[in-house]
Design an enzyme around this catalytic site. Sequence first.
Site, short mmCIF file in Angstrom:
data_model
loop_
_atom_site.label_atom_id
_atom_site.label_comp_id
_atom_site.label_asym_id
_atom_site.label_seq_id
_atom_site.Cartn_x
_atom_site.Cartn_y
_atom_site.Cartn_z
N ARG A 14 -7.53 4.52 5.21
CA ARG A 14 -7.11 4.03 3.89
C ARG A 14 -6.07 2.94 4.11
O ARG A 14 -4.96 3.22 4.57
CB ARG A 14 -6.53 5.20 3.09
CG ARG A 14 -6.06 4.86 1.69
CD ARG A 14 -5.45 6.09 1.02
NE ARG A 14 -4.97 5.79 -0.31
CZ ARG A 14 -3.79 5.25 -0.55
NH1 ARG A 14 -2.96 4.97 0.43
NH2 ARG A 14 -3.44 5.00 -1.79
N LYS A 66 3.22 2.03 5.87
CA LYS A 66 4.07 3.16 5.48
C LYS A 66 5.51 2.98 5.96
O LYS A 66 5.79 2.26 6.92
CB LYS A 66 3.47 4.48 5.99
CG LYS A 66 2.22 4.85 5.19
CD LYS A 66 2.18 6.28 4.74
CE LYS A 66 1.24 6.42 3.55
NZ LYS A 66 0.43 7.63 3.60
C1 7PM Z 1 4.83 4.33 -2.04
C2 7PM Z 1 4.87 5.19 -0.96
C3 7PM Z 1 3.64 3.95 -2.58
C4 7PM Z 1 3.69 5.71 -0.44
C5 7PM Z 1 2.46 4.46 -2.04
C6 7PM Z 1 2.50 5.36 -1.00
C7 7PM Z 1 -2.03 8.45 1.10
C8 7PM Z 1 -2.81 8.62 -0.03
C9 7PM Z 1 -1.02 7.51 -0.55
C10 7PM Z 1 -2.47 9.00 2.34
C11 7PM Z 1 -4.40 9.81 1.17
C12 7PM Z 1 0.60 4.70 0.27
C13 7PM Z 1 1.26 5.88 -0.37
N1 7PM Z 1 -0.93 7.73 0.75
N2 7PM Z 1 -3.99 9.28 0.00
N3 7PM Z 1 -2.16 8.02 -1.06
N4 7PM Z 1 -3.66 9.67 2.31
N5 7PM Z 1 -5.54 10.48 1.24
O1 7PM Z 1 1.14 4.26 1.31
O2 7PM Z 1 -1.82 8.93 3.38
O3 7PM Z 1 -0.36 4.14 -0.26
S1 7PM Z 1 0.17 6.69 -1.52
#
Ligand code: 7PM
Length: 271
Positions: free
Chosen positions: A253, A219
Site C-alpha cells: 500500500r 510513514k
Molecule cells: C497519517 C498517519 C495519515 C498514518 C495516514 C496514515 C495502513 C492502512 C493506513 C497500513 C493498511 C498511512 C496511514 N496505514 N491500511 N491505512 N495498512 N492495511 O500512512 O499500514 O497511510 S493510514
Amino acid sequence: MQQILNKIRSGHWVVMGILNVTPDSFSDGGQFNRLDHALKHALQMQKQGAEVIDIGGESTRPGAKPVSLDEELQRVIPVIATIREYSDVAISIDTSKPEVMQAAIMAGASMVNDVNALHAEGALEVCANQPVAVCLMHKQGNPQTMQDNPQYADIVDEIRQYLVARVSCCIKSGIRSENIFIDPGFGFGKTLENNLSLLKEMQQFCTLGYPVLVGLSRKSMFGALLGRDVEQRLVASTSAAVIAYRQGARFFRVHDVAETCDALKLCEAVL
Ligand code: 7PM
C-alpha cells in the site's frame, strides 16, 4: 479482485495506490473538482502500475479525529462511483464502519481494508455476505492515543496471535479464507524500534498461510529514523518495501506507485 488474488497466490506482487480524499485539500473547488482530481489521481496511479486503489475518508489514521458516518459516506462513495464509471481498476475501501463498507461495495469496491480488523459490530457480517477481499490489520490502542506509549512483551508473537485470532473470527463468520489478507500495521501503536522489529521479522507473518499486505509508505518511522519530512521519505519507503518483499510480503500500500513498482520489478527479476 479475483485476478489480483490469483496473482498474489502464484507469488507475484501487487501494488495498491493510496488515494487522497481529504476534504481540505480541494474543498474550495467544489464537488466536481474534488471528484475530477480524485479520478485523475486514481487513473494516474493505475497507469503507473497500481492494480488496486485504496480510498479512505481518513477516520482511522493515527491522531485523526473520528469522522461521522454521513461525512465519511459523502467523502468516499461519490469517489468510488466516479472511478468505477471510468476505470476497471480494483477499488479498496479503507474504513472501519460496516455501513461504509456496504455502501462502498454497492458502489463498486471489491476489497475492505479495515485498520480495525472488522471489530465493529456488523462488519464481519457485511464482508461475509459479499464477494470481497478483506485486509485485517493489527493496531494497539485507538488512533487518538496509540502512539503515546505502546508496549509489547513479544511484539511479533503478539501480533501473530492477534491476526490468527481475527482470521478465525472471519472464517467462523463465513468469510472465505482465500479472500483474507493480513497486515502487521506499521505505525499503529508502535515505536520506531517496534516497527524495525516487525520489518526484520516480516517472514514470521508471511508464513502464517495468508498473503501479507504492508503499509510502509512515507510513514513517520522514517521521519523518526532519518529526520526526514513526509515528502522526503521515498527512498526509505521503497527500500523498506524491498526488505518486506524479500521476506514474502506481496501486497504493498503506497503513495509512490511508479517508484515502488520499479523496485519490485527488480526484486522479481533477480529472483
Ligand atoms: C497519517 C498517519 C495519515 C498514518 C495516514 C496514515 C495502513 C492502512 C493506513 C497500513 C493498511 C498511512 C496511514 N496505514 N491500511 N491505512 N495498512 N492495511 O500512512 O499500514 O497511510 S493510514
